[in-house]
Structures are given as structure tokens and as C-alpha cells.
Design an enzyme around this catalytic site. Sequence first.
Site, PDB file in Angstrom:
ATOM      1  N   THR A 155      41.386  35.793  31.629  1.00  0.00           N
ATOM      2  CA  THR A 155      41.968  36.054  32.953  1.00  0.00           C
ATOM      3  C   THR A 155      43.179  36.972  32.842  1.00  0.00           C
ATOM      4  OG1 THR A 155      41.277  33.913  33.792  1.00  0.00           O
ATOM      5  CG2 THR A 155      43.249  34.843  34.807  1.00  0.00           C
ATOM      6  N   GLY A 185      38.926  27.615  39.465  1.00  0.00           N
ATOM      7  CA  GLY A 185      39.844  27.373  38.354  1.00  0.00           C
ATOM      8  C   GLY A 185      41.296  27.363  38.809  1.00  0.00           C
ATOM      9  N   THR A 206      46.325  31.816  31.591  1.00  0.00           N
ATOM     10  CA  THR A 206      44.947  32.174  31.264  1.00  0.00           C
ATOM     11  C   THR A 206      44.364  31.035  30.444  1.00  0.00           C
ATOM     12  OG1 THR A 206      43.521  33.775  30.139  1.00  0.00           O
ATOM     13  CG2 THR A 206      45.707  33.452  29.194  1.00  0.00           C
TER      14      THR A 206
HETATM   15  N1  GLY Z   1      41.852  30.431  33.864  1.00  0.00           N
HETATM   16  C1  GLY Z   1      40.794  30.855  34.640  1.00  0.00           C
HETATM   17  C2  GLY Z   1      39.835  29.840  35.015  1.00  0.00           C
HETATM   18  O1  GLY Z   1      39.832  28.755  34.459  1.00  0.00           O
HETATM   19  O2  GLY Z   1      39.035  30.096  35.876  1.00  0.00           O
END
Ligand code: GLY
Length: 304
Positions: A155, A185, A206
Site C-alpha cells: 500500500t 482494510g 502498510t
Molecule cells: N494495508 C492495506 C490493506 O490491508 O488493505
Amino acid sequence: MNTVNPIVISTWYHGERANEAASNVLQKGGSALDAVVAGAAVSEEDPNVMDVGYGGLPGENGIVTLDAAVMGPGGRSGSVAGVGGVVNAAAVAKKVMEETEHAMIVGEGAKRFALKKGFQEKNLLTEKARQRWLEWEKDPEKSSAWLSEQSHNETLGILAMDQKGDLAGACTTSGAAWKIHGRVGDSPLIGAGLYVDNEVGAAAATGAGREVIAICGSFLIVENMRRGMSAHLACENALQRMIDRHGGDVEFQVGFVALRKDGETGAASIMNPFEFALFHDGKNRLAKAKAMLDKQTSFYNIYR
Ligand code: GLY
């Protein structure tokens, strides 16, 4: 008026190019909010970044959906979750913030909103991502990946300080690969994937979304900085809390970046490797963050 040297910090290797776009905005006197959205657009539009925007890996059903959030210096935020068919999810989130009374719009509603605001419709599934999805589909072990919160996730979290010293952030992702359709998320959740307090600092995340959500990760980091921690220690403290929640036995990766109001920056992760990009004093560089555990993530780099 005294001006401040602009700063941008972001996650992963693609953050370096995102920082370039963001710092171009800042060096021309643009706002931190416009800068992070410009930075986010670079990763979102790059088909080779397979965790963000166009070219992102799809969910279990082969459909790519995006999550994104922005937060500005005024304390307002906007986000979208589970939005398909539009590339620039962070820019859509900015529209939610600036042109509605809402904080978050999801799914079909978010897509309809984006199209109404003039965003172009585009199929987000590239041939490369479709091939990865077909490989996963054939894999007899796929059920374990299906349950994973991070079958692959890089991310983009991006934080900026503009020449006025104001802070803003964006977080944008296609989420966990092969996710159950509708899974959301941490990235679009204010306080989890992103938080900005213009008096204190900003943080972005992330990695395994479920874990970041469970500790309100980015909010916790900003609160740590409010209590006087350095940006780096604030990230480490949040990661330690995650590790402790699991009794020290951790098999997931999370990384944080943080930017304090005084311009101090930090980044840390649970495992190796985690890179972050930092633009400071007119220079942009990619660096490796310090990991909390002497462990290597198996999720890194598998599809680059
Ligand atoms: N960190 C991004 C997600 O878990 O969607």
C-alpha cells in the site's frame, strides 16, 4: 511569511516516484493535500505497482476494488472503500472530503459518486494481474491465501509538509490480494491506515490491515508523538503493541511512516524488508526501515 522546507515521506519503492510528484507540487508552493494526492496518483496509475490502483491484484472473484483516504490540515478527512472502475481513489477521497458532508463512501455508491464528479471509468484489471489471479485460482493451497490479510500488500501511505508547515496525508491500496469481495482494510479508515493532526504530526500504514485496525495504528502513532516521542519511536511503540497482542509470535508484516510537526520523520516495520522514500532538503531517497523482529517477510516482492 517564513517558509518551511517541504517534506514528503511515503511507503515502499514506488514511494520514491510518488514523492517526486508530491515534492514538485510543494516546491511550487502547493498545499500538502494537493501534494499527497498528486503523489498517490503516480502509484495508482502505474500498472506495475500491483497493490495500488490500476494493475492492482484483484479479489477472489477477479474484480479489482480500491480503498483510499486523505486527511488535511483542517482535521477533515474523506475516504472511499471497495470502489471499482476508477483509478485515482485518493483523488475521489479528496472529493468526498471537499464536496460532501460525509467522511466515507463505499462500493457502487463510491463509483457512482466518482463518475458524477468527472472521473473516467476504467477496467482496473491488467492482463498481468489477471494472470496472477488465474495462477492463484489453480493453486490447491489457495484457501490459506484466501484467508490471508496480506497475500501481498505494498500500500502507498504518503505524508507531506508544505511551505506553510501544514500537514496532510493519503493512503491508497487495492487491498489484500484475493480478498473476499467487500473486505475493507485499514487504508480508508481514519485512525488506522492514516491520521493527521496539524498541531502534532501524521502517520500512515502498510501491511496487514486487520492488525493496523486493531490498534488504531496511525492514531496511536500521532498520540505517541503528542506525548513527546520521536517519529521513529512512535512507530516502534505501535508495532510493539501489535507484537505483544500476539504474545510475540507474529507472522504478518506491517510498516509505518510518520512525520512530526517539527519536520522530524520516522519509519519502522515488524519484519524485513520495508523501504520508505523520504524527500527532505530538496533530495529524494529510498531507505530501508529498521525492523522490530529479525524475520524476513515471505510476502515481499513476489509479484514485482
Ligand atoms: N494495508 C492495506 C490493506 O490491508 O488493505
